[in-house]
Write a protein that holds these residues in place. Structure first.
Motif, PDB file in Angstrom:
ATOM      1  N   ASP A  10       0.853  -1.190   0.000  1.00  0.00           N
ATOM      2  CA  ASP A  10       0.000   0.000   0.000  1.00  0.00           C
ATOM      3  C   ASP A  10       0.889   1.241   0.000  1.00  0.00           C
ATOM      4  OD1 ASP A  10      -2.647   1.442   0.576  1.00  0.00           O
ATOM      5  OD2 ASP A  10      -1.364   2.124   2.223  1.00  0.00           O
ATOM      6  N   PRO A  11       0.767   2.104  -1.006  1.00  0.00           N
ATOM      7  CA  PRO A  11       1.681   3.246  -1.127  1.00  0.00           C
ATOM      8  C   PRO A  11       1.731   4.134   0.117  1.00  0.00           C
ATOM      9  CG  PRO A  11       0.441   2.966  -3.156  1.00  0.00           C
ATOM     10  CD  PRO A  11      -0.147   2.016  -2.174  1.00  0.00           C
ATOM     11  N   ALA A  12       0.579   4.396   0.731  1.00  0.00           N
ATOM     12  CA  ALA A  12       0.559   5.252   1.922  1.00  0.00           C
ATOM     13  C   ALA A  12       1.270   4.574   3.087  1.00  0.00           C
ATOM     14  CB  ALA A  12      -0.874   5.595   2.294  1.00  0.00           C
ATOM     15  N   SER A  13       1.030   3.264   3.251  1.00  0.00           N
ATOM     16  CA  SER A  13       1.667   2.513   4.328  1.00  0.00           C
ATOM     17  C   SER A  13       3.175   2.401   4.085  1.00  0.00           C
ATOM     18  CB  SER A  13       1.051   1.118   4.443  1.00  0.00           C
ATOM     19  OG  SER A  13       1.646   0.382   5.489  1.00  0.00           O
ATOM     20  N   LEU A  14       3.565   2.233   2.828  1.00  0.00           N
ATOM     21  CA  LEU A  14       4.986   2.189   2.483  1.00  0.00           C
ATOM     22  C   LEU A  14       5.663   3.505   2.852  1.00  0.00           C
ATOM     23  CD1 LEU A  14       7.533   1.068   1.127  1.00  0.00           C
ATOM     24  CD2 LEU A  14       6.587   1.797  -1.080  1.00  0.00           C
ATOM     25  N   LEU A  15       5.030   4.611   2.509  1.00  0.00           N
ATOM     26  CA  LEU A  15       5.598   5.927   2.829  1.00  0.00           C
ATOM     27  C   LEU A  15       5.748   6.088   4.343  1.00  0.00           C
ATOM     28  CD1 LEU A  15       6.511   8.673   1.706  1.00  0.00           C
ATOM     29  CD2 LEU A  15       4.144   9.445   1.936  1.00  0.00           C
ATOM     30  N   ASP A  16       4.703   5.703   5.079  1.00  0.00           N
ATOM     31  CA  ASP A  16       4.767   5.790   6.542  1.00  0.00           C
ATOM     32  C   ASP A  16       5.841   4.865   7.097  1.00  0.00           C
ATOM     33  OD1 ASP A  16       2.713   7.625   6.588  1.00  0.00           O
ATOM     34  OD2 ASP A  16       1.152   6.142   7.083  1.00  0.00           O
ATOM     35  N   GLY A  17       5.946   3.681   6.514  1.00  0.00           N
ATOM     36  CA  GLY A  17       6.924   2.703   6.990  1.00  0.00           C
ATOM     37  C   GLY A  17       8.348   3.141   6.775  1.00  0.00           C
ATOM     38  N   VAL A  18       8.642   3.669   5.604  1.00  0.00           N
ATOM     39  CA  VAL A  18       9.996   4.136   5.315  1.00  0.00           C
ATOM     40  C   VAL A  18      10.337   5.316   6.220  1.00  0.00           C
ATOM     41  CG1 VAL A  18      11.465   5.220   3.575  1.00  0.00           C
ATOM     42  CG2 VAL A  18      10.048   3.252   2.962  1.00  0.00           C
ATOM     43  N   ARG A  19       9.352   6.194   6.442  1.00  0.00           N
ATOM     44  CA  ARG A  19       9.580   7.334   7.339  1.00  0.00           C
ATOM     45  C   ARG A  19       9.870   6.839   8.760  1.00  0.00           C
ATOM     46  NH1 ARG A  19       4.980   9.747   6.673  1.00  0.00           N
ATOM     47  NH2 ARG A  19       5.655  11.052   4.939  1.00  0.00           N
ATOM     48  N   ALA A  20       9.082   5.853   9.227  1.00  0.00           N
ATOM     49  CA  ALA A  20       9.288   5.306  10.569  1.00  0.00           C
ATOM     50  C   ALA A  20      10.627   4.582  10.664  1.00  0.00           C
ATOM     51  CB  ALA A  20       8.149   4.349  10.925  1.00  0.00           C
ATOM     52  N   ALA A  21      10.990   3.866   9.609  1.00  0.00           N
ATOM     53  CA  ALA A  21      12.264   3.152   9.609  1.00  0.00           C
ATOM     54  C   ALA A  21      13.431   4.136   9.648  1.00  0.00           C
ATOM     55  CB  ALA A  21      12.353   2.264   8.367  1.00  0.00           C
ATOM     56  N   ARG A  22      13.333   5.169   8.857  1.00  0.00           N
ATOM     57  CA  ARG A  22      14.396   6.179   8.822  1.00  0.00           C
ATOM     58  C   ARG A  22      14.549   6.851  10.190  1.00  0.00           C
ATOM     59  NH1 ARG A  22      12.435   9.246   4.854  1.00  0.00           N
ATOM     60  NH2 ARG A  22      11.542  10.767   6.278  1.00  0.00           N
ATOM     61  N   THR A  23      13.430   7.166  10.827  1.00  0.00           N
ATOM     62  CA  THR A  23      13.455   7.795  12.145  1.00  0.00           C
ATOM     63  C   THR A  23      14.061   6.857  13.183  1.00  0.00           C
ATOM     64  OG1 THR A  23      11.507   9.129  11.625  1.00  0.00           O
ATOM     65  CG2 THR A  23      12.020   8.817  13.951  1.00  0.00           C
ATOM     66  N   ALA A  24      13.681   5.579  13.117  1.00  0.00           N
ATOM     67  CA  ALA A  24      14.213   4.598  14.064  1.00  0.00           C
ATOM     68  C   ALA A  24      15.720   4.418  13.886  1.00  0.00           C
ATOM     69  CB  ALA A  24      13.495   3.261  13.887  1.00  0.00           C
ATOM     70  N   ILE A  25      16.166   4.331  12.652  1.00  0.00           N
ATOM     71  CA  ILE A  25      17.605   4.180  12.385  1.00  0.00           C
ATOM     72  C   ILE A  25      18.362   5.378  12.941  1.00  0.00           C
ATOM     73  CG2 ILE A  25      19.349   4.156  10.555  1.00  0.00           C
ATOM     74  CD1 ILE A  25      17.957   1.476  10.864  1.00  0.00           C
ATOM     75  N   ALA A  26      17.838   6.578  12.709  1.00  0.00           N
ATOM     76  CA  ALA A  26      18.496   7.792  13.201  1.00  0.00           C
ATOM     77  C   ALA A  26      18.551   7.838  14.724  1.00  0.00           C
ATOM     78  CB  ALA A  26      17.776   9.030  12.668  1.00  0.00           C
ATOM     79  N   ALA A  27      17.588   7.170  15.378  1.00  0.00           N
ATOM     80  CA  ALA A  27      17.535   7.149  16.841  1.00  0.00           C
ATOM     81  C   ALA A  27      18.344   5.998  17.436  1.00  0.00           C
ATOM     82  CB  ALA A  27      16.086   7.047  17.295  1.00  0.00           C
ATOM     83  N   GLY A  28      19.046   5.248  16.583  1.00  0.00           N
ATOM     84  CA  GLY A  28      19.867   4.153  17.077  1.00  0.00           C
ATOM     85  C   GLY A  28      19.099   2.873  17.351  1.00  0.00           C
ATOM     86  N   GLN A  29      17.884   2.765  16.778  1.00  0.00           N
ATOM     87  CA  GLN A  29      17.068   1.572  16.973  1.00  0.00           C
ATOM     88  C   GLN A  29      17.221   0.625  15.785  1.00  0.00           C
ATOM     89  OE1 GLN A  29      13.462   4.020  17.459  1.00  0.00           O
ATOM     90  NE2 GLN A  29      13.226   3.085  19.477  1.00  0.00           N
ATOM     91  N   CYS A  30      16.676  -0.575  15.942  1.00  0.00           N
ATOM     92  CA  CYS A  30      16.710  -1.581  14.882  1.00  0.00           C
ATOM     93  C   CYS A  30      15.360  -1.670  14.190  1.00  0.00           C
ATOM     94  CB  CYS A  30      17.061  -2.950  15.458  1.00  0.00           C
ATOM     95  SG  CYS A  30      18.715  -3.071  16.174  1.00  0.00           S
ATOM     96  N   ILE A  31      15.370  -2.071  12.941  1.00  0.00           N
ATOM     97  CA  ILE A  31      14.145  -2.291  12.172  1.00  0.00           C
ATOM     98  C   ILE A  31      14.260  -3.623  11.434  1.00  0.00           C
ATOM     99  CG2 ILE A  31      13.823   0.189  11.809  1.00  0.00           C
ATOM    100  CD1 ILE A  31      14.672  -0.550   8.771  1.00  0.00           C
TER     101      ILE A  31
END
Length: 223
Positions: A10-31
């Protein structure tokens, strides 16, 4: 609390997911992210604590340093001291793809992937979501998204069930991989190219030994 699973069909879910993944990576978390072979648990390759968290999530120690996934050859060459000319044809043919190469790491890099002996295992995965995320985050330390000793998952749900709250987000791109021959692993084939004059297969994965042998000839160490 279990990680949020994002449906990447789902394009909207993909966009949200990539944004969440990018934020998590920047915060030192795992995805959890898809690759062309298996689902991987990913963390910022340049964050000591994030890589330590990745290893802890899998139940592994520093003796199992994770490979580093990159978006392209340019990103890969920045991580390695040099790339042997003899393996260039393999990289031309199988990057992106199921080929991981162990090279001498660029000594100027300030990272800690574990007990690497001064090497780094690098791969360009053949998956559009993985490539897109890597272009935004830069190099990621990525290992198969399973607990140590368990099968590497080819479904996001299996990865999420094993890792639970050890990861912050799960990008679900449907089934991946599944192309390994009987008795072989679904992961990438790993070549140790860190010693001058010889290349060794340290893990036989999707890319067949015969294909590697055709490209490398006598440079490939015998089984």
């Amino acid at each position: 609390m279990a990680a949020t699973i994002y449906d990447c069909s789902d394009p909207a879910s993909l966009l949200d997911g990539v944004r969440a993944a990018r934020t998590a990576i920047a915060a030192g978390q795992c995805i959890v992210m898809p690759t062309d072979t298996v689902y991987g648990i990913a963390a910022d390759a340049f964050s000591h604590s994030a890589v330590a968290g990745l290893l802890a999530a899998k139940g592994r120690d520093r003796g199992f340093p994770p490979p580093v996934l990159v978006a392209d050859r340019h990103m890969a060459t920045a991580l390695a001291e040099s790339v042997p000319a003899a393996i260039e044809p393999l990289l031309d043919a199988h990057w992106p793809g199921p080929l991981t190469v162990i090279l001498r790491a660029q000594p100027s890099l300030t990272w800690d992937l574990g007990d690497t002996g001064g090497t780094v295992a690098i791969r360009v995965p053949d998956h559009p979501i993985a490539i897109g995320l890597l272009r935004e985050t830069g190099p990621l330390a990525v290992s198969s998204a399973n607990l140590h000793g368990m099968p590497a998952p080819t479904e996001a749900a299996a990865a999420a069930e094993m890792l639970g709250d050890r990861v912050a987000a799960v990008l679900d791109a449907g089934a991946v991989g599944g192309s390994a021959a009987p008795g072989e692993q679904n992961g990438s084939t790993i070549l140790d190219c860190s010693t001058e004059g010889v290349v060794r297969i340290v893990r036989q994965g999707v890319l067949p030994r015969e294909t590697v042998a055709v490209a490398l000839g006598e440079l490939l160490a015998p089984e």
